[in-house]
Motif scaffolding. Structure first.
Motif, short mmCIF file in Angstrom:
data_model
loop_
_atom_site.label_atom_id
_atom_site.label_comp_id
_atom_site.label_asym_id
_atom_site.label_seq_id
_atom_site.Cartn_x
_atom_site.Cartn_y
_atom_site.Cartn_z
N LEU A 36 1.06 6.86 -6.54
CA LEU A 36 -0.17 7.56 -6.91
C LEU A 36 -0.16 9.00 -6.43
O LEU A 36 -0.47 9.93 -7.19
N LEU A 37 0.21 9.20 -5.17
CA LEU A 37 0.26 10.56 -4.64
C LEU A 37 1.28 11.42 -5.39
O LEU A 37 1.04 12.60 -5.63
N GLU A 38 2.39 10.83 -5.74
CA GLU A 38 3.42 11.55 -6.51
C GLU A 38 2.86 11.95 -7.88
O GLU A 38 3.08 13.09 -8.33
N ALA A 39 2.13 11.05 -8.52
CA ALA A 39 1.55 11.36 -9.83
C ALA A 39 0.59 12.55 -9.75
O ALA A 39 0.47 13.31 -10.71
N TYR A 40 -0.07 12.71 -8.61
CA TYR A 40 -1.00 13.83 -8.42
C TYR A 40 -0.35 15.00 -7.68
O TYR A 40 -1.04 15.92 -7.26
N GLN A 41 0.95 14.93 -7.50
CA GLN A 41 1.73 15.95 -6.80
C GLN A 41 1.20 16.22 -5.39
O GLN A 41 1.11 17.37 -4.95
N MET A 42 0.85 15.14 -4.71
CA MET A 42 0.34 15.25 -3.34
C MET A 42 1.20 14.51 -2.32
O MET A 42 0.84 14.45 -1.15
N LEU A 43 2.30 13.93 -2.76
CA LEU A 43 3.12 13.15 -1.84
C LEU A 43 3.74 14.03 -0.76
O LEU A 43 3.76 13.67 0.41
N GLU A 44 4.24 15.18 -1.17
CA GLU A 44 4.83 16.12 -0.21
C GLU A 44 3.72 17.01 0.34
O GLU A 44 2.94 17.57 -0.40
N ARG B 89 0.55 17.78 3.46
CA ARG B 89 -0.39 17.22 4.44
C ARG B 89 -0.94 15.88 4.03
O ARG B 89 -1.08 14.97 4.85
N ILE B 90 -1.31 15.72 2.77
CA ILE B 90 -1.92 14.46 2.34
C ILE B 90 -0.91 13.32 2.41
O ILE B 90 -1.21 12.24 2.93
N GLY B 91 0.29 13.56 1.90
CA GLY B 91 1.33 12.53 1.96
C GLY B 91 1.69 12.18 3.40
O GLY B 91 1.87 11.01 3.74
N ASP B 92 1.78 13.19 4.25
CA ASP B 92 2.08 12.95 5.66
C ASP B 92 0.98 12.15 6.33
O ASP B 92 1.24 11.23 7.12
N ALA B 93 -0.28 12.49 6.02
CA ALA B 93 -1.41 11.77 6.62
C ALA B 93 -1.45 10.32 6.14
O ALA B 93 -1.76 9.41 6.92
N PHE B 94 -1.13 10.12 4.88
CA PHE B 94 -1.10 8.76 4.34
C PHE B 94 -0.04 7.92 5.05
O PHE B 94 -0.30 6.80 5.49
N GLU B 95 1.15 8.48 5.19
CA GLU B 95 2.22 7.77 5.89
C GLU B 95 1.83 7.50 7.34
O GLU B 95 2.08 6.41 7.87
N ALA B 96 1.22 8.48 7.99
CA ALA B 96 0.79 8.31 9.38
C ALA B 96 -0.24 7.18 9.48
O ALA B 96 -0.20 6.39 10.43
N PHE B 97 -1.15 7.10 8.51
CA PHE B 97 -2.13 6.01 8.50
C PHE B 97 -1.43 4.65 8.42
O PHE B 97 -1.76 3.74 9.19
N LEU C 142 0.82 -1.20 0.00
CA LEU C 142 0.00 0.00 0.00
C LEU C 142 0.86 1.26 0.00
O LEU C 142 0.59 2.21 -0.75
N LEU C 143 1.90 1.28 0.81
CA LEU C 143 2.77 2.45 0.89
C LEU C 143 3.45 2.71 -0.45
O LEU C 143 3.47 3.84 -0.94
N VAL C 144 3.98 1.67 -1.06
CA VAL C 144 4.66 1.83 -2.35
C VAL C 144 3.69 2.33 -3.41
O VAL C 144 3.94 3.32 -4.10
N ARG C 145 2.56 1.65 -3.55
CA ARG C 145 1.58 2.04 -4.57
C ARG C 145 0.98 3.41 -4.27
O ARG C 145 0.77 4.22 -5.17
N GLY C 146 0.68 3.66 -3.00
CA GLY C 146 0.10 4.94 -2.61
C GLY C 146 1.05 6.09 -2.87
O GLY C 146 0.63 7.16 -3.36
N ASN C 147 2.33 5.89 -2.56
CA ASN C 147 3.31 6.95 -2.81
C ASN C 147 3.42 7.25 -4.30
O ASN C 147 3.54 8.41 -4.70
#
Length: 91
Positions: free
Chosen positions: A36-44, A46-54, A29-34
């Motif tokens: 995906l978030l990178e593709a949408y420029q959301m990895l860096e 609040r969203i990326g941080d919240a995803f990692e925290a989850f 999930l972390l690999v795929r999610g990262n």
């Protein structure tokens, strides 16, 4: 000669036997999610941080230490690289 289905299954089985199911799922999930978030420029941010925290929250809830998770992430990457390499071998 590419790996046989049996050899591929052995590689996957070895990975699965060595790492807890929750750690494997969260690593995937972390690999795929990262990605995906990178593709949408959301990895860096609040969203990326919240995803990692989850991800780390789920791991903590299931008693999986960060060190064990790090080993799972490394093994998952190694498995993917190995399978990719084997898939590219000529027949």
């Amino acid at each position: 000669m590419p790996a046989t289905p049996e050899e591929m299954k052995r590689l996957v089985d070895t990975f699965e036997d060595a790492h807890a199911p929750v750690a494997r799922a969260m690593a995937d999930l972390l690999v795929r999610g990262n990605i995906l978030l990178e593709a949408y420029q959301m990895l860096e941010g609040r969203i990326g941080d919240a995803f990692e925290a989850f991800v780390f929250s789920v791991l903590h809830e299931h008693g999986i230490r960060r060190e064990a998770f790090a080993k799972t992430l490394l093994a998952l990457n190694h498995l993917r690289v190995t399978i990719d390499h084997l898939d590219r071998l000529p027949s």
